[in-house]
Design a protein around this motif. Sequence first.
Motif, mmCIF file in Angstrom:
data_model
loop_
_atom_site.group_PDB
_atom_site.id
_atom_site.type_symbol
_atom_site.label_atom_id
_atom_site.label_comp_id
_atom_site.label_asym_id
_atom_site.label_seq_id
_atom_site.Cartn_x
_atom_site.Cartn_y
_atom_site.Cartn_z
ATOM 1 N N ARG A 147 -8.390 -22.436 29.081
ATOM 2 C CA ARG A 147 -9.533 -23.153 29.633
ATOM 3 C C ARG A 147 -9.425 -24.621 29.242
ATOM 4 N NH1 ARG A 147 -14.935 -22.866 26.475
ATOM 5 N NH2 ARG A 147 -16.317 -24.195 27.684
ATOM 6 N N SER A 153 -5.170 -29.891 20.555
ATOM 7 C CA SER A 153 -4.773 -31.194 21.101
ATOM 8 C C SER A 153 -3.727 -31.803 20.182
ATOM 9 C CB SER A 153 -5.995 -32.121 21.243
ATOM 10 O OG SER A 153 -6.681 -32.221 20.018
ATOM 11 N N TYR A 162 -12.888 -29.325 14.441
ATOM 12 C CA TYR A 162 -11.427 -29.369 14.515
ATOM 13 C C TYR A 162 -10.832 -30.157 13.345
ATOM 14 C CZ TYR A 162 -12.166 -33.996 16.631
ATOM 15 O OH TYR A 162 -12.551 -35.282 16.866
HETATM 16 P P1 ADP Z 1 -17.074 -23.246 23.545
HETATM 17 O O1 ADP Z 1 -17.523 -24.043 24.704
HETATM 18 O O2 ADP Z 1 -15.787 -22.513 23.745
HETATM 19 O O3 ADP Z 1 -18.135 -22.413 22.901
HETATM 20 P P2 ADP Z 1 -17.501 -25.032 21.399
HETATM 21 O O4 ADP Z 1 -18.153 -26.257 21.963
HETATM 22 O O5 ADP Z 1 -18.320 -24.045 20.663
HETATM 23 O O6 ADP Z 1 -16.658 -24.356 22.537
HETATM 24 O O7 ADP Z 1 -16.327 -25.408 20.425
HETATM 25 C C1 ADP Z 1 -15.536 -26.435 20.696
HETATM 26 C C2 ADP Z 1 -14.585 -26.563 19.534
HETATM 27 O O8 ADP Z 1 -13.603 -27.486 19.930
HETATM 28 C C3 ADP Z 1 -15.245 -27.103 18.277
HETATM 29 O O9 ADP Z 1 -14.851 -26.349 17.145
HETATM 30 C C4 ADP Z 1 -14.693 -28.527 18.185
HETATM 31 O O10 ADP Z 1 -14.534 -28.987 16.843
HETATM 32 C C5 ADP Z 1 -13.355 -28.374 18.872
HETATM 33 N N1 ADP Z 1 -12.810 -29.624 19.411
HETATM 34 C C6 ADP Z 1 -13.475 -30.682 19.916
HETATM 35 N N2 ADP Z 1 -12.620 -31.655 20.274
HETATM 36 C C7 ADP Z 1 -11.362 -31.182 20.003
HETATM 37 C C8 ADP Z 1 -10.044 -31.694 20.148
HETATM 38 N N3 ADP Z 1 -9.809 -32.900 20.672
HETATM 39 N N4 ADP Z 1 -9.013 -30.907 19.749
HETATM 40 C C9 ADP Z 1 -9.212 -29.701 19.251
HETATM 41 N N5 ADP Z 1 -10.425 -29.166 19.089
HETATM 42 C C10 ADP Z 1 -11.489 -29.890 19.460
#
Ligand code: ADP
Length: 453
Positions: free
Chosen positions: A337, A265, A217
């Motif tokens: 979600r 976020s 992110y």
């Molecule tokens: P999924 O479970 O949908 O496969 P992932 O774990 O692959 O999700 O991806 C989660 C994404 O969310 C990552 O790209 C990560 O950088 C991002 N992420 C984590 N924390 C935050 C946050 N606070 N705000 C926005 N994005 C976030």
Amino acid sequence: MSKNLKFDTLKAKVADGAIDTVLVCLIDMQGRLMGKRFHARAFVDGGYDETHCCTYLLATDLEMATPDGYASTSWEQGYGDYTMKTDLETLRLVPWLSGTAMVICDIFDHHGHPIAHAPRAMLQKQIARLTDIGLSPTMATELEFFLFENSLDEIAKGGFRDLTPISGYNEDYHILQTTKEEHVMRPVRNHLFEMGIPIEGSKGEAEAGQEELNIKYAEALACADHHTIAKHAIKEIAWQQGHAATFLAKWHHDRVGSSSHVHQSLWQGGKSMFYDPDRPLGKSELMDQYMAGLIKYAADYTYFMAPYVNSYKRFAKGSFAPTRIIWSVDNRTAAFRLCGEGTEAIRVECRIPGADMNPYLAQAAMLAAGLKGIEEKLALPEAFSGDAYADETSAHIPRNLRDARDALHGSDMLRAAMGDAVIDHYARAAGWELEEFDRVVTDWEIARGFERA
Ligand code: ADP
């Protein structure tokens, strides 16, 4: 990780002959990199400040048609020029092309006014509205796509028939199958990382030949830039390796579609304002209001996440693509979600966007909706639990481009947030897609009726 390229470093690389070409790019309505290849010497000697491009680049379709009906530009207005002003913060090396760097530009008229319907300007405007109330939007977009055995040129010459995905089976989380694709995916990860894009990783996805790339992110504008460069890199690196990559939302009705979920976020002073350990799920009141805005206005902005006729084929029951406008905790059947419950990483993932979305437009639209939810102090509906595909009571995502276009055109929220001219511009883009689709006779109609009609 290396940072973006400094202009002085570029100058030195041009002087010693390491760089001879600079791609000077804009983001078009389809979220593509368009622009010119500068000789690097001409770029550092003066071209670095600004260049020009035809106004039709922001009033065309995937095939570069010049449809009527756009107020911003037309044959009558002579299709003049815009000014492309480089954003030198986006200067980067392009490691998969020898001797090449790139930069992204913002688009202005001849009087220095930003072009309101330019996708990067649209996102910048919504970010500025949030900045005004002390909030910094943070986003992550996931990139899903399919890789095919043959090259783009071979597939086009074959009339896009008999497409053979690069693998023979569902490769979700498969290490063995994805090892066989490393000649494409390893350079994708490493080259992007080298150019300062915070790659987290790649994995096989839930269909034969389907891949996902995850990028950490980032602040919303940087996130959209990362997404656009990564998508471009995947297409070019696949092409270099003799394969094709497609970001169509649904390349075959019997295969799952490709998504581009967006995690969101809002932050202040390095802290997530979506996290409140004293409230249920660790979700702040601000997050409730933002999510409620996303939900209330989802139909208004669906066009910006599903811009083509094909995009709507993806919203199918039991496909992991959503159908119902509801939210749920860590539930992949819902449109929204909630992820990271009870932690500082709490965020909302919007699962509506397809891989064919333009990330600048999708993010701008969601920020506008979320901000409206904050302004209206909306209450968040109860979380749904269970199989959202089976929920007949909640609103359905617009079922086709026509419905989404009408919702966009009629959206007071988006008109207030983005301006009437911008909404009319994109409603016209949707209308043109519909006109073209209505005009063209498809393979399906012929096969179905040729003998039997
Ligand atoms: P999924 O479970 O949908 O496969 P992932 O774990 O692959 O999700 O991806 C989660 C994404 O969310 C990552 O790209 C990560 O950088 C991002 N992420 C984590 N924390 C935050 C946050 N606070 N705000 C926005 N994005 C976030």
